[in-house]
Motif scaffolding. Structure first.
Motif, PDB file in Angstrom:
ATOM      1  N   ILE A 190       5.491 -15.406   0.862  1.00  0.00           N
ATOM      2  CA  ILE A 190       5.813 -16.183   0.243  1.00  0.00           C
ATOM      3  C   ILE A 190       5.834 -15.223  -1.203  1.00  0.00           C
ATOM      4  O   ILE A 190       5.895 -15.603  -2.606  1.00  0.00           O
ATOM      5  CB  ILE A 190       4.531 -16.984  -0.435  1.00  0.00           C
ATOM      6  N   CYS A 191       5.137 -13.626  -1.096  1.00  0.00           N
ATOM      7  CA  CYS A 191       4.604 -13.122  -2.090  1.00  0.00           C
ATOM      8  C   CYS A 191       5.081 -11.907  -1.824  1.00  0.00           C
ATOM      9  O   CYS A 191       4.633 -11.537  -0.327  1.00  0.00           O
ATOM     10  CB  CYS A 191       3.653 -12.816  -2.712  1.00  0.00           C
ATOM     11  N   GLY A 192       5.668 -10.683  -2.523  1.00  0.00           N
ATOM     12  CA  GLY A 192       5.931  -9.527  -2.326  1.00  0.00           C
ATOM     13  C   GLY A 192       5.601  -8.624  -3.626  1.00  0.00           C
ATOM     14  O   GLY A 192       5.838  -8.973  -4.745  1.00  0.00           O
ATOM     15  N   ILE A 193       4.945  -7.499  -3.201  1.00  0.00           N
ATOM     16  CA  ILE A 193       4.539  -6.025  -4.567  1.00  0.00           C
ATOM     17  C   ILE A 193       5.571  -5.233  -4.011  1.00  0.00           C
ATOM     18  O   ILE A 193       4.913  -4.452  -2.508  1.00  0.00           O
ATOM     19  CB  ILE A 193       3.294  -6.048  -3.985  1.00  0.00           C
ATOM     20  N   LEU A 194       5.424  -4.962  -4.894  1.00  0.00           N
ATOM     21  CA  LEU A 194       6.693  -3.724  -5.201  1.00  0.00           C
ATOM     22  C   LEU A 194       5.510  -2.503  -6.139  1.00  0.00           C
ATOM     23  O   LEU A 194       5.897  -3.223  -6.905  1.00  0.00           O
ATOM     24  CB  LEU A 194       7.833  -3.223  -5.316  1.00  0.00           C
ATOM     25  N   THR A 195       4.969  -1.578  -5.349  1.00  0.00           N
ATOM     26  CA  THR A 195       4.310  -0.337  -6.925  1.00  0.00           C
ATOM     27  C   THR A 195       5.172   1.186  -6.742  1.00  0.00           C
ATOM     28  O   THR A 195       5.021   1.126  -5.436  1.00  0.00           O
ATOM     29  CB  THR A 195       2.863  -0.138  -6.146  1.00  0.00           C
ATOM     30  N   GLU A 196       5.184   1.068  -8.251  1.00  0.00           N
ATOM     31  CA  GLU A 196       5.839   2.257  -8.357  1.00  0.00           C
ATOM     32  C   GLU A 196       5.382   3.123  -9.645  1.00  0.00           C
ATOM     33  O   GLU A 196       4.835   2.194  -9.742  1.00  0.00           O
ATOM     34  CB  GLU A 196       7.821   1.925  -8.294  1.00  0.00           C
ATOM     35  N   LEU A 197       5.569   4.370  -9.256  1.00  0.00           N
ATOM     36  CA  LEU A 197       4.630   5.165 -10.470  1.00  0.00           C
ATOM     37  C   LEU A 197       4.987   6.801 -11.058  1.00  0.00           C
ATOM     38  O   LEU A 197       5.907   7.230  -9.566  1.00  0.00           O
ATOM     39  CB  LEU A 197       3.483   5.505  -9.662  1.00  0.00           C
ATOM     40  N   ARG A 198       5.017   7.144 -11.787  1.00  0.00           N
ATOM     41  CA  ARG A 198       5.258   8.298 -12.350  1.00  0.00           C
ATOM     42  C   ARG A 198       4.145   9.140 -12.607  1.00  0.00           C
ATOM     43  O   ARG A 198       3.404   8.583 -13.260  1.00  0.00           O
ATOM     44  CB  ARG A 198       6.046   8.358 -13.415  1.00  0.00           C
ATOM     45  N   GLY A 199       4.336  10.144 -12.033  1.00  0.00           N
ATOM     46  CA  GLY A 199       2.858  11.045 -12.549  1.00  0.00           C
ATOM     47  C   GLY A 199       3.471  12.918 -12.112  1.00  0.00           C
ATOM     48  O   GLY A 199       4.664  13.254 -11.836  1.00  0.00           O
ATOM     49  N   GLU A 200       2.575  14.116 -12.288  1.00  0.00           N
ATOM     50  CA  GLU A 200       2.795  14.760 -11.700  1.00  0.00           C
ATOM     51  C   GLU A 200       1.359  15.768 -11.849  1.00  0.00           C
ATOM     52  O   GLU A 200       0.020  15.238 -12.423  1.00  0.00           O
ATOM     53  CB  GLU A 200       3.852  15.851 -13.187  1.00  0.00           C
ATOM     54  N   GLN A 201       0.991  16.763 -11.321  1.00  0.00           N
ATOM     55  CA  GLN A 201       0.028  17.590 -11.137  1.00  0.00           C
ATOM     56  C   GLN A 201      -1.338  16.786 -11.034  1.00  0.00           C
ATOM     57  O   GLN A 201      -2.135  17.096 -11.394  1.00  0.00           O
ATOM     58  CB  GLN A 201      -0.602  18.198 -12.339  1.00  0.00           C
ATOM     59  N   ASP A 202      -0.817  15.862  -9.643  1.00  0.00           N
ATOM     60  CA  ASP A 202      -1.691  14.843  -8.591  1.00  0.00           C
ATOM     61  C   ASP A 202      -2.768  14.332 -10.493  1.00  0.00           C
ATOM     62  O   ASP A 202      -4.102  14.001  -9.971  1.00  0.00           O
ATOM     63  CB  ASP A 202      -3.237  15.474  -8.553  1.00  0.00           C
TER      64      ASP A 202
END
Length: 324
Positions: A190-202
């Motif tokens: 019934i549900c899906g989750i998509l996690t995306e991120l932006r980052g650098e140097q931990d």
């Protein structure tokens, strides 16, 4: 300014239930002229609201269209920041890239991008997500947690717990979590989750969490290949649900769990996740690329990875597809 006045006007009309609210009261409470009121009433009518105007009495809301626009969501919010800033479009390719653009522009934490329809929605590993108009919740949430990059996958697990708790309370349905990012009812998604991120140097700069929920969809709107593996809240409950009300409940659960996570770490989320998980103690097959391995799902590691007990010992699984 005009958008804010329309949001407040809808709230005023909703507060009256079946009654009327006078033009004078609207003018005083919204600090706008009678001419402005009439203009915004007409704009709301163009959006599908039926508003009765009665001389010397005022205005009454007769019918509300099925929309997840800000003016419909705000009355259901009880949060400090999640969902308080909203961008809304009727139809988009996907809310994810638009939320990324907004985050790069400086969108504050908790900002929410909502759409009635996605014509090119997507899930994990680039898979398509079917998002028919006005039938579900298609949204992307922007977060800015001060956490290392390697902890970001924990946010998917946190979000799956928050949505499960909210939907269980609102619908009474036995919703369960399938690792790492799906919610199921009797094995159907019934549900899906998509996690995306932006980052650098931990360090994480921002996270965009795409959330797709089948709310009021009927089987007739889905392609044949989905009918055996997907379902909706309405199909399972035998009734439809208010999408803005569900979004408000989800935002509330998310904010509470997110603040707890930032203050106390992942351990409390891990306990809750294991309570709602479908696979704990079951034999599963884990597929990563061309390789697969069978074992018993034991639970989550302290970092959120899946612990799989195999013939050769316990393995730690970070990202894969699983079959029960």
């Amino acid at each position: 300014m005009g958008k804010r006045i329309r949001e407040q006007m809808v709230r005023l009309l909703l507060e009256q239930k079946e009654g009327y609210v006078s033009g004078e009261e609207i003018s005083q409470r919204l600090d706008c002229s009678r001419t402005a009121i009439w203009k915004h009433i007409n704009e709301l009518r163009n959006e599908g609201y039926q508003i009765e105007a009665k001389p010397k009495t005022g205005y009454r809301l007769v019918y509300r269209p099925d929309r997840v626009a800000p003016e419909e969501l705000i009355p259901h919010l009880d949060t400090k920041y999640i969902g308080r800033k909203v961008r809304y479009q009727r139809s988009v390719a996907s809310t994810q890239p638009l939320a990324h653009e907004w985050a790069k522009e400086g969108a504050v934490e908790g900002s929410l991008f909502l759409a009635e329809e996605q014509v090119a929605g997507r899930g994990r590993m680039g898979r398509m997500w079917h998002s028919p108009t006005h039938s579900g919740i298609w949204m992307s949430l922007i977060l800015r947690p001060q956490i290392p990059l390697n902890q970001a996958p924990q946010l998917t697990l946190l979000t799956s717990v928050a949505i499960t708790r909210a939907l269980r309370k609102q619908t009474g349905l036995n919703i369960r979590i399938k690792w790492p990012n799906d919610l199921l009812i009797d094995g159907k998604k019934i549900c899906g989750i998509l996690t995306e991120l932006r980052g650098e140097q931990d360090q994480v700069h921002y996270v965009v969490q795409g959330i797709g929920i089948n709310v009021n969809a009927t089987e007739s709107v889905w392609p044949e290949e989905l009918k055996l593996i997907a379902t909706s809240l309405a199909i399972e409950a035998g009734k439809t649900f208010s999408r803005p009300e569900l979004i408000g409940a989800i935002c509330g659960e998310l904010e509470a769990l997110y603040e707890g996570y930032l203050n106390h770490g992942f351990a409390p989320i891990r306990i809750l996740w294991e309570q709602y998980a479908t696979i704990i103690g079951q034999e599963i097959t884990v597929r990563t690329g061309l390789h697969s391995v069978k074992g018993i799902a034991k639970g989550l590691a302290e970092n959120g990875a899946l612990l799989l007990e195999t013939n050769t010992g316990v393995q730690t699984i970070y990202s894969s597809d699983i079959e029960v």
